[in-house]
Design an enzyme around this catalytic site. Structure first.
Site, PDB file in Angstrom:
ATOM      1  N   LYS A  22     -37.168  11.897 -53.414  1.00 18.60           N
ATOM      2  CA  LYS A  22     -36.120  12.903 -53.192  1.00 18.60           C
ATOM      3  C   LYS A  22     -35.332  12.607 -51.913  1.00 18.60           C
ATOM      4  CE  LYS A  22     -37.014  17.054 -51.136  1.00 18.60           C
ATOM      5  NZ  LYS A  22     -36.131  17.578 -50.087  1.00 18.60           N
ATOM      6  N   ASN A  23     -36.041  12.421 -50.811  1.00 18.30           N
ATOM      7  CA  ASN A  23     -35.330  12.347 -49.534  1.00 18.30           C
ATOM      8  C   ASN A  23     -34.576  11.030 -49.348  1.00 18.30           C
ATOM      9  OD1 ASN A  23     -36.000  14.948 -48.996  1.00 18.30           O
ATOM     10  ND2 ASN A  23     -37.769  14.470 -47.700  1.00 18.30           N
ATOM     11  N   ARG A  93     -30.680  21.087 -48.222  1.00 13.24           N
ATOM     12  CA  ARG A  93     -30.598  20.744 -46.809  1.00 13.24           C
ATOM     13  C   ARG A  93     -29.665  19.557 -46.544  1.00 13.24           C
ATOM     14  NH1 ARG A  93     -30.799  23.311 -42.434  1.00 13.24           N
ATOM     15  NH2 ARG A  93     -30.963  21.949 -40.666  1.00 13.24           N
ATOM     16  N   CYS A 117     -35.015  24.517 -47.437  1.00  8.84           N
ATOM     17  CA  CYS A 117     -36.224  25.322 -47.237  1.00  8.84           C
ATOM     18  C   CYS A 117     -36.173  26.055 -45.903  1.00  8.84           C
ATOM     19  CB  CYS A 117     -37.457  24.430 -47.269  1.00  8.84           C
ATOM     20  SG  CYS A 117     -37.794  23.740 -48.888  1.00  8.84           S
ATOM     21  N   ARG A 122     -33.513  25.497 -37.909  1.00 14.00           N
ATOM     22  CA  ARG A 122     -33.225  24.083 -38.204  1.00 14.00           C
ATOM     23  C   ARG A 122     -31.808  23.753 -37.722  1.00 14.00           C
ATOM     24  NH1 ARG A 122     -35.337  22.672 -44.250  1.00 14.00           N
ATOM     25  NH2 ARG A 122     -35.301  20.547 -43.461  1.00 14.00           N
ATOM     26  N   PRO A 123     -31.662  23.557 -36.404  1.00 11.13           N
ATOM     27  CA  PRO A 123     -30.321  23.290 -35.877  1.00 11.13           C
ATOM     28  C   PRO A 123     -29.830  21.898 -36.260  1.00 11.13           C
ATOM     29  CG  PRO A 123     -31.947  23.095 -34.131  1.00 11.13           C
ATOM     30  CD  PRO A 123     -32.703  23.500 -35.364  1.00 11.13           C
ATOM     31  N   ILE A 124     -28.527  21.634 -36.035  1.00 12.15           N
ATOM     32  CA  ILE A 124     -28.003  20.284 -36.311  1.00 12.15           C
ATOM     33  C   ILE A 124     -27.350  19.697 -35.056  1.00 12.15           C
ATOM     34  CG2 ILE A 124     -27.720  20.691 -38.806  1.00 12.15           C
ATOM     35  CD1 ILE A 124     -24.632  20.816 -38.212  1.00 12.15           C
ATOM     36  N   ASP A 125     -27.836  20.152 -33.882  1.00 16.55           N
ATOM     37  CA  ASP A 125     -27.239  19.676 -32.626  1.00 16.55           C
ATOM     38  C   ASP A 125     -27.334  18.156 -32.461  1.00 16.55           C
ATOM     39  OD1 ASP A 125     -30.033  20.494 -32.474  1.00 16.55           O
ATOM     40  OD2 ASP A 125     -29.967  19.821 -30.404  1.00 16.55           O
ATOM     41  N   ASP A 306     -44.493  17.300 -44.696  1.00 16.40           N
ATOM     42  CA  ASP A 306     -44.272  17.664 -46.105  1.00 16.40           C
ATOM     43  C   ASP A 306     -45.560  17.636 -46.933  1.00 16.40           C
ATOM     44  OD1 ASP A 306     -41.635  17.911 -45.423  1.00 16.40           O
ATOM     45  OD2 ASP A 306     -41.011  15.996 -46.276  1.00 16.40           O
ATOM     46  N   ILE A 328     -43.869  19.660 -36.343  1.00 18.82           N
ATOM     47  CA  ILE A 328     -42.463  19.327 -36.633  1.00 18.82           C
ATOM     48  C   ILE A 328     -41.612  20.596 -36.759  1.00 18.82           C
ATOM     49  CG2 ILE A 328     -40.875  18.077 -38.180  1.00 18.82           C
ATOM     50  CD1 ILE A 328     -42.967  16.210 -36.921  1.00 18.82           C
ATOM     51  N   ARG A 398     -36.585  21.902 -57.027  1.00 24.51           N
ATOM     52  CA  ARG A 398     -35.643  21.214 -56.150  1.00 24.51           C
ATOM     53  C   ARG A 398     -36.135  19.809 -55.839  1.00 24.51           C
ATOM     54  NH1 ARG A 398     -35.204  23.479 -50.837  1.00 24.51           N
ATOM     55  NH2 ARG A 398     -34.391  21.397 -50.584  1.00 24.51           N
TER      56      ARG A 398
END
Ligand code: EPU
Length: 429
Positions: A22-23, A93, A117, A122-125, A306, A328, A398
């Site tokens: 998936k990832n 995501r 999820c 879950r920032p995206i900085d 995961d 994590i 998903r």
């Protein structure tokens, strides 16, 4: 509303094939936006996140053609739109990879903040800092849109001041066609980062060091097309390995890369399973009891976050007390409440779960709070006495292809049933 109904108590026995990762798929399919010729992507998992990406690609102007169940041809030549709206971005995501690829291709992108999820904040900085280092201007617009723009992307040094798989991938996607050399330090090392780099290199990119913590990208002006096969899913494999061990099973798991599973294999052996590795398959057998162990989630090659929920179920069946440390994400123990409903003795304190093993699990109605939580509840249901009902299984779909038919092929008693929603509310809300 669909739910899984599981009659527990049986052993998993037989062979199961693993689908594409998936990832890796979510990064590679999105990366086709950078190609100037059609790409044929093989071993694509048939999961909900992939269907959404294919829909977004079509929406922005790509031609997407399904060749067979796991192969897709994508031609992005006529893509013109550099926007992904909220209705689509919120569904998974990795929609933030559209920021990297559209920026790389058009010098601009407008993508809504991603969904996915709920594992805590879950920032995206780190993604934003990487784009800015390459020369882009980033602004957060009304309605949760992230806008990025650059006249020219210029190769640079990017030091990731936090470990992030997604930010590493986005930095690669934006840098692959930038002018000059980009060096990413403290980069993610996960197998799907390596897979993405291999895919981009097969189209003509110049990326070295993927799989180590320093990745060097020499920008190229053109990327052609490619035919590429996605790696097998490490986490789907790990999930079946744990399910086999939990049910006293005997399962040959096929189409895998045993090297990607070393940390899971080592833990399962310590806990009491026999794991045999072959070239592209792995066999898990358990005949004896289970032993307690401590687990700490870590970036690759450490124990993956995961797999944290699934291994917790196994340790709930083992004699003795095990300690699980989640390092994590800050909220990845929401499933524990549901395992408790099934009779597990687990206490959570911040990012630590204390598992007092050895209490038998009983079937109960439970809710899949996220993708891997759902997988863990399936494993718990397979081991429990009686019937387990799992709601909100769209999370599981998903990321796992044909979970119930793969499990049925191993002798499990699991069915997907449809029950009308009494309040008429949409499950996706
Ligand atoms: N983080 C930041 N700032 C950022 C990015 C991340 O603080 O800009 C933090 C996150 O909040 C988190 C940590 O860094 O605490 C790690 O996040 P990372 O960016 O590595 O995770 P991700 O890219 O959002 C991917 C996988 C996840 C997997 C994690 C960790 C995809 C699409 N998702 O997420 O997969 O758990 O890496 O390995 O690749 C799953 O498949 O079930 C799943 C959740």
């Amino acid at each position: 509303m669909e739910r899984f109904v599981i009659q527990g108590g049986g052993r998993l026995v037989g062979e199961v094939p693993i689908s594409g990762a998936k990832n890796a798929a979510v990064a590679i399919l999105t990366a086709t936006v950078l190609a100037e010729k059609p790409c044929i992507i093989e071993n694509v998992p048939n999961i909900r996140d992939v269907s959404i990406i294919l829909k977004i690609l079509t929406d922005i102007g790509a031609v997407v053609q399904t060749i067979d169940r796991s192969t897709v041809m994508i031609d992005t030549k006529h893509v013109q739109k550099a926007e992904v709206p909220y209705e689509m971005a919120r569904l998974y995501r990795a929609s933030y990879y559209f920021l990297g690829v559209l920026l790389g291709r058009f010098g601009r992108a407008s993508v809504a903040m991603p969904g996915g999820c709920d594992l805590g904040v879950r920032p995206i900085d780190l993604h934003i800092k990487a784009f800015e280092a390459l020369g882009a201007k980033v602004s957060l617009e009304q309605g949760g849109m992230v806008d990025v723009k650059a006249d020219n992307l210029i190769g640079t040094h990017i030091y990731m001041d936090g470990y992030s798989v997604g930010a590493t991938i986005n930095a690669i996607l934006a840098a692959v066609k930038a002018n000059g050399l980009t060096v990413i330090e403290n980069a993610g090392k996960e197998p799907h980062i390596v897979d993405l780099a291999n895919f981009l290199n097969s189209m003509g990119a110049d990326i070295r060091g993927a799989g180590t913590d320093v990745i060097k990208i020499r920008g190229v002006s053109h990327l052609g097309g490619a035919t590429y096969s996605i790696i097998p899913d490490q986490i789907e494999t790990g999930t079946f390995m744990v399910a086999a061990a939990a049910t006293r099973g005997n399962v040959l798991i096929k189409n895998v890369i045993p090297k990607h599973l070393e940390c899971i294999t080592a833990k399962l052996r310590k806990i009491g399973a026999v794991v045999e590795e072959f070239d592209d398959s792995i066999k898990v057998v358990r005949t004896g009891g289970l032993l307690k162990d401590n687990i700490k989630t870590m970036p690759h090659p450490g124990f993956p976050t995961d797999m944290q929920a699934q291994i917790t179920v196994l340790l709930a069946l083992a004699q003795g007390t095990s300690i699980i440390t989640e390092s994590i994400f800050d909220n990845r123990f929401r499933y524990v409440e549901h395992l408790r409903h099934m009779g597990a003795h687990i206490q959570v304190d911040g990012n630590i779960a204390i598992v007092e093993g050895g209490h038998p699990l009983k079937g109960a109605p439970v809710i899949a709070t996220d993708l891997r939580a759902g997988a863990a509840l399936i494993i718990a249901g397979l081991c429990a006495q009686g019937t387990t009902y799992i709601e909100d299984i769209y999370h599981i779909e998903r990321g796992y292809e044909d979970m119930e038919s793969k499990l049925c092929g191993l002798g499990a008693d699991i069915k997907k049933i449809y029950t009308p929603d009494p309040l008429g509310m949409s499950q996706a809300l």
